[in-house]
Design a protein around this motif. Structure first.
Motif, PDB file in Angstrom:
ATOM      1  N   ASP A 125       0.787  -1.392  -0.103  1.00  0.00           N
ATOM      2  CA  ASP A 125       0.115   0.115   0.040  1.00  0.00           C
ATOM      3  C   ASP A 125       0.682   1.127  -0.123  1.00  0.00           C
ATOM      4  N   VAL A 126       2.042   1.092   0.259  1.00  0.00           N
ATOM      5  CA  VAL A 126       3.020   2.370   0.261  1.00  0.00           C
ATOM      6  C   VAL A 126       3.439   2.768  -1.327  1.00  0.00           C
ATOM      7  N   ARG A 127       2.861   4.025  -1.509  1.00  0.00           N
ATOM      8  CA  ARG A 127       3.066   4.616  -2.922  1.00  0.00           C
ATOM      9  C   ARG A 127       4.464   5.500  -2.827  1.00  0.00           C
ATOM     10  N   ALA A 128       4.930   6.193  -1.917  1.00  0.00           N
ATOM     11  CA  ALA A 128       5.927   7.104  -1.639  1.00  0.00           C
ATOM     12  C   ALA A 128       6.414   6.932  -0.431  1.00  0.00           C
ATOM     13  N   VAL A 129       7.868   7.240  -0.425  1.00  0.00           N
ATOM     14  CA  VAL A 129       8.699   7.349   0.776  1.00  0.00           C
ATOM     15  C   VAL A 129       9.619   8.331   0.560  1.00  0.00           C
ATOM     16  N   LEU A 130       9.637   9.503   1.533  1.00  0.00           N
ATOM     17  CA  LEU A 130      10.499  10.528   1.505  1.00  0.00           C
ATOM     18  C   LEU A 130      11.050  10.887   2.819  1.00  0.00           C
TER      19      LEU A 130
END
Length: 297
Positions: A125-130
């Protein structure tokens, strides 16, 4: 779907979390963005427009995200054990308290302080990591993501009406919104307030709460609504109150929530039971809560 107040609070939180230092980790898990790496860039802040989030970076690009129905951004502490000063091609190893080395690839698995990184964040479910050396921002179930030049933001937002929570909202914008609402003619006012092309940021919560305060039925023709400009001002006041609330966005039971989700409960003005119905044309119709006595059709 999160409304403008929640999106504004999210923008503020992302701005604070990414304010210090370069990104030490960047993942954009979106088919059209594969291969784009923002590591090493600095965030210039995140702003909201309606239900859209715009995170700007030091290379002149903007990451546009939209929460849609189920999206969220979560902020957790980046583990102190990882040496974020390593070069982009290095692993950057530091010994843990127990002597076991931890490398950059493990950064997302651990947390510090009262809030820890959710191990499930590595899921699908993760779409972005910053992430900076201090904080990790993880976008879950995001409904939309684009990477564009910052000076092209206006082109992306062109189909939208004025942002009800925008910094440029003033008397002229308010008057223009009123004219745009009246121009919708026989269209139901409830559907008009939900139309992001007329006014950006409202959803079913603040459509219902705004109409109740003006004693206007969701099914009344937009052209017949008295003083629609004042209606947009009411929506802005309610939503800013929620966005600025120290305890979090308004929820059922707060002072703002007097109609939404209260079917069968007494109206706070006349005690008539609140009802609900559908407003707008299928398949885009949405639920509307109203008082049948205070908000006559």
């Amino acid at each position: 779907m999160p409304e403008g107040d929640v999106v504004l609070r999210t923008a503020r939180r992302l701005t604070l979390a990414l304010a210090e230092g370069e990104l030490v980790r960047s993942e954009l898990r979106w088919p059209t963005l594969a291969g784009n790496d923002l590591t090493g860039l600095r965030s210039l802040g995140t702003v909201s427009y309606g239900k859209n989030l715009l995170t700007r970076f030091s290379d002149g690009r903007t990451l546009h995200t939209h929460l849609r129905m189920d999206g969220t951004w979560r902020v957790t502490a980046t583990p102190a054990e990882v040496d974020d000063r390593a070069g982009h091609g290095d692993i950057g190893v530091r010994r843990s308290a127990g002597g076991r080395p931890r490398d950059r690839r493990e950064r997302g698995r651990y947390g510090r302080g009262p809030r820890t990184y959710d191990p499930a964040a590595a899921g699908s479910d993760v779409r972005a990591v910053l992430a900076t050396a201090s904080w990790t921002c993880t976008g879950h179930q995001l409904g939309m993501m684009h990477l564009l030049r910052t000076h092209d933001e206006s082109r992306l937002l062109a189909p939208l009406g004025p942002d009800v929570l925008g910094d440029t909202y003033d008397a002229d914008v308010e008057a223009a919104i009123g004219e745009a609402i009246h121009a919708q003619g026989a269209r139901e006012i409830g559907a008009v307030l939900l139309d992001q092309g007329v006014l950006a940021g409202l959803g079913t919560i603040y459509m219902a709460e705004t109409l109740f305060r003006h004693k206007v039925s969701p099914w009344r023709a937009a052209a017949d609504v008295p003083d629609p400009a004042a209606m947009s001002a009411t929506a802005r006041r309610l939503m800013l109150g929620s966005a600025d609330a120290p305890t979090g966005p308004n929820t059922r039971g707060s002072i703002a929530m007097v109609t939404y989700g209260r079917s069968g409960e007494p109206c706070v003005r006349c005690t008539t039971p609140i009802r609900d119905g559908r407003v707008g044309e299928p398949p885009y119709d949405r639920i509307a809560y109203y008082c049948p006595r205070c908000q006559l059709r």
